[in-house]
Design a protein around this motif. Structure first.
Motif, PDB file in Angstrom:
ATOM      1  N   ALA A   1       0.821  -1.214   0.000  1.00  0.00           N
ATOM      2  CA  ALA A   1       0.000   0.000   0.000  1.00  0.00           C
ATOM      3  C   ALA A   1       0.857   1.267   0.000  1.00  0.00           C
ATOM      4  O   ALA A   1       0.339   2.374   0.068  1.00  0.00           O
ATOM      5  N   CYS A   2       2.184   1.089  -0.071  1.00  0.00           N
ATOM      6  CA  CYS A   2       3.038   2.290   0.005  1.00  0.00           C
ATOM      7  C   CYS A   2       4.192   2.246  -1.002  1.00  0.00           C
ATOM      8  O   CYS A   2       5.307   2.644  -0.695  1.00  0.00           O
ATOM      9  N   GLY A   3       3.904   1.746  -2.192  1.00  0.00           N
ATOM     10  CA  GLY A   3       4.859   1.898  -3.295  1.00  0.00           C
ATOM     11  C   GLY A   3       5.820   0.753  -3.547  1.00  0.00           C
ATOM     12  O   GLY A   3       6.701   0.865  -4.386  1.00  0.00           O
ATOM     13  N   PHE A   4       5.682  -0.359  -2.842  1.00  0.00           N
ATOM     14  CA  PHE A   4       6.553  -1.530  -3.041  1.00  0.00           C
ATOM     15  C   PHE A   4       8.035  -1.140  -2.811  1.00  0.00           C
ATOM     16  O   PHE A   4       8.289  -0.179  -2.107  1.00  0.00           O
ATOM     17  N   GLY A   5       8.979  -1.903  -3.374  1.00  0.00           N
ATOM     18  CA  GLY A   5      10.393  -1.535  -3.240  1.00  0.00           C
ATOM     19  C   GLY A   5      11.212  -2.459  -2.360  1.00  0.00           C
ATOM     20  O   GLY A   5      12.329  -2.116  -1.970  1.00  0.00           O
ATOM     21  N   ALA A   6      10.679  -3.655  -2.051  1.00  0.00           N
ATOM     22  CA  ALA A   6      11.437  -4.584  -1.187  1.00  0.00           C
ATOM     23  C   ALA A   6      12.588  -5.261  -1.925  1.00  0.00           C
ATOM     24  O   ALA A   6      13.506  -5.769  -1.292  1.00  0.00           O
ATOM     25  N   PHE A   7      12.545  -5.257  -3.275  1.00  0.00           N
ATOM     26  CA  PHE A   7      13.633  -5.889  -4.034  1.00  0.00           C
ATOM     27  C   PHE A   7      14.749  -4.849  -4.224  1.00  0.00           C
ATOM     28  O   PHE A   7      15.062  -4.410  -5.340  1.00  0.00           O
ATOM     29  N   ALA A   8      15.316  -4.443  -3.101  1.00  0.00           N
ATOM     30  CA  ALA A   8      16.345  -3.396  -3.097  1.00  0.00           C
ATOM     31  C   ALA A   8      17.150  -3.512  -1.811  1.00  0.00           C
ATOM     32  O   ALA A   8      16.730  -4.194  -0.876  1.00  0.00           O
ATOM     33  N   GLU A   9      18.286  -2.838  -1.772  1.00  0.00           N
ATOM     34  CA  GLU A   9      19.104  -2.914  -0.553  1.00  0.00           C
ATOM     35  C   GLU A   9      18.526  -2.083   0.596  1.00  0.00           C
ATOM     36  O   GLU A   9      18.761  -2.395   1.762  1.00  0.00           O
ATOM     37  N   TYR A  10      17.797  -1.025   0.236  1.00  0.00           N
ATOM     38  CA  TYR A  10      17.152  -0.187   1.254  1.00  0.00           C
ATOM     39  C   TYR A  10      15.764   0.191   0.760  1.00  0.00           C
ATOM     40  O   TYR A  10      15.528   0.299  -0.446  1.00  0.00           O
ATOM     41  N   VAL A  11      14.873   0.425   1.708  1.00  0.00           N
ATOM     42  CA  VAL A  11      13.570   0.964   1.337  1.00  0.00           C
ATOM     43  C   VAL A  11      13.104   1.866   2.475  1.00  0.00           C
ATOM     44  O   VAL A  11      13.390   1.599   3.648  1.00  0.00           O
ATOM     45  N   SER A  12      12.434   2.950   2.106  1.00  0.00           N
ATOM     46  CA  SER A  12      11.912   3.864   3.114  1.00  0.00           C
ATOM     47  C   SER A  12      10.395   3.786   3.080  1.00  0.00           C
ATOM     48  O   SER A  12       9.788   3.976   2.024  1.00  0.00           O
ATOM     49  N   VAL A  13       9.800   3.462   4.239  1.00  0.00           N
ATOM     50  CA  VAL A  13       8.352   3.196   4.257  1.00  0.00           C
ATOM     51  C   VAL A  13       7.699   3.849   5.461  1.00  0.00           C
ATOM     52  O   VAL A  13       8.345   4.046   6.496  1.00  0.00           O
ATOM     53  N   PRO A  14       6.398   4.159   5.365  1.00  0.00           N
ATOM     54  CA  PRO A  14       5.692   4.672   6.542  1.00  0.00           C
ATOM     55  C   PRO A  14       5.808   3.663   7.684  1.00  0.00           C
ATOM     56  O   PRO A  14       5.715   2.449   7.462  1.00  0.00           O
ATOM     57  N   ALA A  15       5.976   4.175   8.887  1.00  0.00           N
ATOM     58  CA  ALA A  15       6.182   3.294  10.047  1.00  0.00           C
ATOM     59  C   ALA A  15       5.035   2.307  10.213  1.00  0.00           C
ATOM     60  O   ALA A  15       5.243   1.169  10.651  1.00  0.00           O
TER      61      ALA A  15
END
Ligand SMILES: NC(=O)c1ccc[n+]([C@@H]2O[C@H](COP(=O)([O-])OP(=O)(O)OC[C@H]3O[C@@H](n4cnc5c(N)ncnc54)[C@H](OP(=O)(O)O)[C@@H]3O)[C@@H](O)[C@H]2O)c1
Length: 343
Positions: free
Chosen positions: A113-127
């Motif tokens: 629900a917040c833009g995906f991005g887990a296939f990466a070394e870092y991700v910034s997500v709502p707490a």
């Protein structure tokens, strides 16, 4: 969410991520060096240790079903260039207003629900997309959980209104959602029947199913048995066949399957529910922190154990998607992003 911002130290501001710029097959996925995200005030920067793949990843990659392009994912090309919804890692930094987590915390979460991005070394997500990782789980095991287990939970508990002692059937019991559904249904005190193919019968029994039906040898919709709750995680049968297999006040919840199955559940399900005593419909799972914590407690109590099929590296994500698209994963497929710190 992964963003682009300017930084001073080039080495510290870059990371590797799987990106795609056009809809297509896994061939369009590239491992690229991109800007490392910077957390907004309400966000947590997570150093990703592991991720897991879900059907949503290949739907987003291919832009199919087309309807989803109209739902804000990009009509002609993807709006976001990152994939990966299920993540586990360590908090690297937190935004100004985040009080729930601090650097060093081990977390897991659902980024769909917040833009995906887990296939990466870092991700910034709502707490609020994260929860503390169950301590007894490795990062890989934790990454297997968020999307699949919460879908199973919401299907059984919220849509299915599962009760102790009920006869519950899980079709597609050996897949990502199914392996969690079998165990969660057992944790709710149900009598569980799992449906899978021959090679998965022993595994589905080992995770707690009271009965296992091998769909290559027996059609559960034709054997005269009736179930109080059927969760269709996978496996096509017409809605009329599912209706036949329900007890008089039974409930059918479709979480996944063919397009025909989906449309029947969405269009005919409400009509059948209104005109008779059986309830039939589909589920669109909604990620939320409360449910993630609910599942975390089941994991910590040892009532649910993730089933991991295969492990891949970040550069192998195209192979992960190809494998998942074949439709015969046995439990979850995980991606180890940072091998050194996998407790
Ligand atoms: N509604 C939502 O919000 C939501 C959320 C997450 C996922 N989903 C959907 O849920 C579905 C399942 O997801 P998943 O992650 O569990 O998928 P998955 O892991 O790819 O499912 C693979 C499993 O499906 C089984 N399977 C294949 N054909 C079958 C059949 N004819 N009868 C019974 N089982 C069969 C396979 O068992 P065998 O190898 O033994 O055949 C395999 O173990 C997908 O369609 C996905 O899009 C929906």
């Amino acid at each position: 969410m992964i963003q682009t911002k300017t930084h001073t130290n080039e080495k510290e501001t870059k990371m590797r991520a799987i990106v795609y710029h056009t809809y297509g097959s896994p061939d369009v996925l590239k491992l690229e060096e991109v800007q490392k995200p910077v957390p907004q005030d309400d966000e947590v920067l997570v150093k990703v240790h592991a991720a897991s793949a879900n059907a949503a990843d290949w739907h987003l990659l291919r832009g199919k079903p087309f309807l989803m392009r109209l739902m804000g994912f990009g009509l002609l090309k993807p709006k976001h260039k990152f994939l990966g919804a299920a993540v586990a890692g360590r908090v690297e930094a937190v935004g100004r207003t985040v009080t729930q987590f601090q650097p060093g915390d081990e977390v897991f979460g659902d980024l769909s629900a917040c833009g995906f991005g887990a296939f990466a070394e870092y991700v910034s997500v709502p707490a609020n997309a994260l929860a503390l990782k169950p301590t007894r789980l490795t990062f890989e095991e934790a990454a297997a959980v968020p999307v699949a287990a919460v879908t199973a939970l919401q299907g059984l508990r919220d849509k299915g209104q599962i009760q102790p002692g009920q006869k519950v059937l899980i079709n597609g019991a050996s897949g990502g959602v199914g392996t969690f559904a079998v165990q969660i249904a057992k944790a709710f005190g149900a009598d569980v029947t799992g449906v899978c193919s021959t090679r998965n019968v022993d595994m589905v029994r080992s995770i707690g199913a009271d009965q296992v039906i091998d769909y290559t040898k027996e059609d559960f919709t034709q054997n005269g048995q009736r179930y109080d709750l059927i969760l269709a995680a996978n496996g096509y049968h017409p809605i009329s066949a599912y209706k036949r297999a329900l007890s008089p006040k039974g409930t059918y919840v479709m979480t996944g399957g063919s397009m025909a199955q989906l449309f029947q559940a969405m269009l005919l399900g409400p009509w059948i529910s209104m005109t008779g005593s059986k309830k039939m419909g589909s589920l669109m799972a909604k990620p939320n922190q409360k449910d993630l914590v609910f599942v975390k407690e089941l994991l910590e109590a040892g009532k649910v154990v993730p089933v991991i099929d295969r492990r891949y590296t970040l550069s192998e994500v195209p192979e992960v998607i190809r494998y998942l698209e074949e439709g015969h994963a046995r439990g979850k497929v995980v991606i180890t992003v940072n091998q050194n710190n996998n407790t």
